[in-house]
Design an enzyme around this catalytic site. Structure first.
Site, PDB file in Angstrom:
ATOM      1  N   LYS A   1       0.788  -1.260  -0.072  1.00 25.85           N
ATOM      2  CA  LYS A   1       0.078   0.171   0.073  1.00 25.85           C
ATOM      3  C   LYS A   1       0.733   1.446  -0.033  1.00 25.85           C
ATOM      4  CE  LYS A   1      -1.980  -1.194   4.040  1.00 25.85           C
ATOM      5  NZ  LYS A   1      -1.344  -2.424   4.140  1.00 25.85           N
TER       6      LYS A   1
ATOM      7  N   ARG B   1      -9.614   0.223   8.895  1.00 21.46           N
ATOM      8  CA  ARG B   1      -8.997  -1.145   9.417  1.00 21.46           C
ATOM      9  C   ARG B   1     -10.187  -1.774  10.164  1.00 21.46           C
ATOM     10  NH1 ARG B   1      -3.396   0.467   8.963  1.00 21.46           N
ATOM     11  NH2 ARG B   1      -1.999  -1.403   9.267  1.00 21.46           N
TER      12      ARG B   1
ATOM     13  N   ARG C   1      12.245  -6.096   4.813  1.00 23.28           N
ATOM     14  CA  ARG C   1      12.132  -4.881   5.299  1.00 23.28           C
ATOM     15  C   ARG C   1      12.508  -4.620   6.642  1.00 23.28           C
ATOM     16  NH1 ARG C   1       6.493  -1.759   5.415  1.00 23.28           N
ATOM     17  NH2 ARG C   1       6.290  -3.075   7.154  1.00 23.28           N
TER      18      ARG C   1
ATOM     19  N   ARG D   1      11.836  -1.507  11.383  1.00 25.97           N
ATOM     20  CA  ARG D   1      10.535  -1.071  11.857  1.00 25.97           C
ATOM     21  C   ARG D   1      10.079  -1.926  13.224  1.00 25.97           C
ATOM     22  NH1 ARG D   1       5.511   0.334   8.012  1.00 25.97           N
ATOM     23  NH2 ARG D   1       4.289  -0.862   9.398  1.00 25.97           N
TER      24      ARG D   1
ATOM     25  N   ARG E   1      -0.190  -8.511  13.574  1.00 27.54           N
ATOM     26  CA  ARG E   1      -0.658  -7.647  12.530  1.00 27.54           C
ATOM     27  C   ARG E   1      -1.786  -8.566  11.616  1.00 27.54           C
ATOM     28  NH1 ARG E   1       4.600  -5.041  10.753  1.00 27.54           N
ATOM     29  NH2 ARG E   1       3.441  -4.202   9.075  1.00 27.54           N
TER      30      ARG E   1
HETATM   31  P1  AP5 Z   1       4.887  -1.684   1.922  1.00 29.48           P
HETATM   32  O1  AP5 Z   1       4.474  -0.736   0.787  1.00 29.48           O
HETATM   33  O2  AP5 Z   1       5.294  -0.775   3.193  1.00 29.48           O
HETATM   34  O3  AP5 Z   1       3.544  -2.485   2.397  1.00 29.48           O
HETATM   35  P2  AP5 Z   1       2.131  -2.018   3.172  1.00 29.48           P
HETATM   36  O4  AP5 Z   1       0.945  -2.729   2.664  1.00 29.48           O
HETATM   37  O5  AP5 Z   1       2.471  -0.128   3.233  1.00 29.48           O
HETATM   38  O6  AP5 Z   1       2.636  -2.353   4.528  1.00 29.48           O
HETATM   39  P3  AP5 Z   1       2.877  -1.803   5.960  1.00 29.48           P
HETATM   40  O7  AP5 Z   1       3.522  -2.930   6.648  1.00 29.48           O
HETATM   41  O8  AP5 Z   1       3.405  -0.545   6.064  1.00 29.48           O
HETATM   42  O9  AP5 Z   1       1.402  -1.733   6.338  1.00 29.48           O
HETATM   43  P4  AP5 Z   1       0.707  -2.070   7.692  1.00 29.48           P
HETATM   44  O10 AP5 Z   1      -0.732  -1.917   7.265  1.00 29.48           O
HETATM   45  O11 AP5 Z   1       0.838  -2.882   8.561  1.00 29.48           O
HETATM   46  O12 AP5 Z   1       1.357  -0.806   8.252  1.00 29.48           O
HETATM   47  P5  AP5 Z   1       0.714   0.761   8.491  1.00 29.48           P
HETATM   48  O13 AP5 Z   1       1.939   1.635   8.538  1.00 29.48           O
HETATM   49  O14 AP5 Z   1      -0.550   1.169   7.989  1.00 29.48           O
HETATM   50  O15 AP5 Z   1       5.704  -2.868   1.239  1.00 29.48           O
HETATM   51  C1  AP5 Z   1       6.046  -3.655   2.321  1.00 29.48           C
HETATM   52  C2  AP5 Z   1       7.655  -4.256   1.776  1.00 29.48           C
HETATM   53  O16 AP5 Z   1       7.416  -5.028   0.511  1.00 29.48           O
HETATM   54  C3  AP5 Z   1       8.387  -3.185   1.523  1.00 29.48           C
HETATM   55  O17 AP5 Z   1       9.706  -3.484   2.027  1.00 29.48           O
HETATM   56  C4  AP5 Z   1       8.447  -2.711   0.041  1.00 29.48           C
HETATM   57  O18 AP5 Z   1       9.388  -2.516  -0.722  1.00 29.48           O
HETATM   58  C5  AP5 Z   1       8.173  -4.413  -0.502  1.00 29.48           C
HETATM   59  N1  AP5 Z   1       7.211  -4.428  -1.444  1.00 29.48           N
HETATM   60  C6  AP5 Z   1       6.130  -3.800  -1.730  1.00 29.48           C
HETATM   61  N2  AP5 Z   1       5.364  -4.002  -3.121  1.00 29.48           N
HETATM   62  C7  AP5 Z   1       6.432  -5.054  -3.572  1.00 29.48           C
HETATM   63  C8  AP5 Z   1       6.406  -5.854  -4.865  1.00 29.48           C
HETATM   64  N3  AP5 Z   1       5.452  -5.718  -5.590  1.00 29.48           N
HETATM   65  N4  AP5 Z   1       7.394  -6.762  -4.819  1.00 29.48           N
HETATM   66  C9  AP5 Z   1       8.228  -6.980  -3.929  1.00 29.48           C
HETATM   67  N5  AP5 Z   1       8.184  -6.418  -2.866  1.00 29.48           N
HETATM   68  C10 AP5 Z   1       7.478  -5.241  -2.564  1.00 29.48           C
HETATM   69  O19 AP5 Z   1       0.156   0.649  10.152  1.00 29.48           O
HETATM   70  C11 AP5 Z   1       1.324   0.483  11.261  1.00 29.48           C
HETATM   71  C12 AP5 Z   1       0.503   0.380  12.383  1.00 29.48           C
HETATM   72  O20 AP5 Z   1      -0.221   1.903  12.894  1.00 29.48           O
HETATM   73  C13 AP5 Z   1      -0.704  -0.655  12.522  1.00 29.48           C
HETATM   74  O21 AP5 Z   1      -0.086  -1.761  12.817  1.00 29.48           O
HETATM   75  C14 AP5 Z   1      -1.363  -0.184  13.682  1.00 29.48           C
HETATM   76  O22 AP5 Z   1      -1.065  -0.151  15.050  1.00 29.48           O
HETATM   77  C15 AP5 Z   1      -1.440   1.507  13.446  1.00 29.48           C
HETATM   78  N6  AP5 Z   1      -2.379   1.905  12.696  1.00 29.48           N
HETATM   79  C16 AP5 Z   1      -2.363   2.471  11.479  1.00 29.48           C
HETATM   80  N7  AP5 Z   1      -3.579   2.789  10.724  1.00 29.48           N
HETATM   81  C17 AP5 Z   1      -4.499   2.416  11.817  1.00 29.48           C
HETATM   82  C18 AP5 Z   1      -5.908   2.521  11.904  1.00 29.48           C
HETATM   83  N8  AP5 Z   1      -6.342   2.932  10.926  1.00 29.48           N
HETATM   84  N9  AP5 Z   1      -6.459   2.138  13.108  1.00 29.48           N
HETATM   85  C19 AP5 Z   1      -5.615   1.660  14.002  1.00 29.48           C
HETATM   86  N10 AP5 Z   1      -4.468   1.571  14.064  1.00 29.48           N
HETATM   87  C20 AP5 Z   1      -3.675   1.820  12.993  1.00 29.48           C
END
Ligand code: AP5
Length: 192
Positions: A13, A88, A127, A133, A144
């Protein structure tokens, strides 16, 4: 263009939102990035969220909604946005619907990046080594993924039932996935 990106942790994402931001010329609103900025600034909100995030759990709905309302009150989102990380759970989906109604910004598409679990784990492990992270530890990743399956996957079904869901195959090169998203959200040309 008002776009919501859905997908499991590691589905890409954040990566694709950064590209879409350039392509669509609208801001990328990532709730994870907003929270990480609060943690880095050691604000009261950040101090409250830090441990919850490190465990891989969800921060409270009330905090998230307040943060989102604040972000959407800024003028740069008036011409559209890419929202990543929200909603979420079903309560957040409902709250977001009301918020977007209130500010007169109906969502155009909910794009779901579909990636198999084994690959998610592999990507996050990669990552974890590169970036360190806090919530990329194996234990937090298990939490997660469980929370994603229990609370967030129903949001995907919610948008499917409302006819707003676009499913994009999220496996392949970054360029391939990007092209699929762009094709999915492109308006269908009128015939004649
Ligand atoms: P990346 O692009 O970072 O993937 P992502 O889907 O953004 O994954 P995240 O791990 O950041 O998502 P998340 O939903 O757990 O975290 P968030 O920050 O929202 O890609 C991941 C890896 O894969 C990278 O190394 C990238 O290079 C690689 N990659 C990508 N595409 C690829 C491809 N096509 N091929 C190969 N490699 C690839 O949330 C973090 C925390 O914040 C949550 O756990 C929670 O505690 C809190 N939080 C955030 N939003 C909320 C909410 N709405 N409600 C409550 N808590 C929340």
């Amino acid at each position: 263009m008002r776009l919501v990106l859905l997908g499991a942790p590691g589905s890409g994402k954040g990566t694709q939102a950064a590209r879409l931001k350039e392509h669509l010329q609208v801001p990328h609103v990532s709730t994870g990035d907003l929270l990480r900025a609060e943690v880095a600034a050691q604000s009261p909100l950040g101090l409250e969220a830090r441990e919850v995030m490190a465990r891989g759990e969800l921060v409270s709905d009330a905090i998230l909604l307040g943060m989102l309302e604040d972000r959407f009150s800024r003028p740069d989102t008036r011409g559209g946005f890419i929202l990543d990380g929200y909603p979420r759970n079903l309560a957040q989906a409902d709250a977001m619907g009301h918020l977007l109604d209130r500010i007169g910004q109906p969502m155009d598409h909910a794009v779901f990046l579909d990636v198999p679990t084994e690959l998610l784990v592999e990507r996050i492990a990669g990552r974890a080594q590169a970036e360190g992270r806090a919530d990329d530890s194996p234990e937090a990743v298990r939490t997660r993924l469980k929370i994603y399956n229990d609370s967030t996957a129903p949001v995907v079904d919610y948008y499917r039932q409302h006819g707003q869901l676009k499913v994009v195959h999220g496996v392949g090169s970054l360029d391939d996935v990007f092209t699929r998203i762009v094709e999915t959200i492109a308006p269908v040309p009128e015939v004649g």
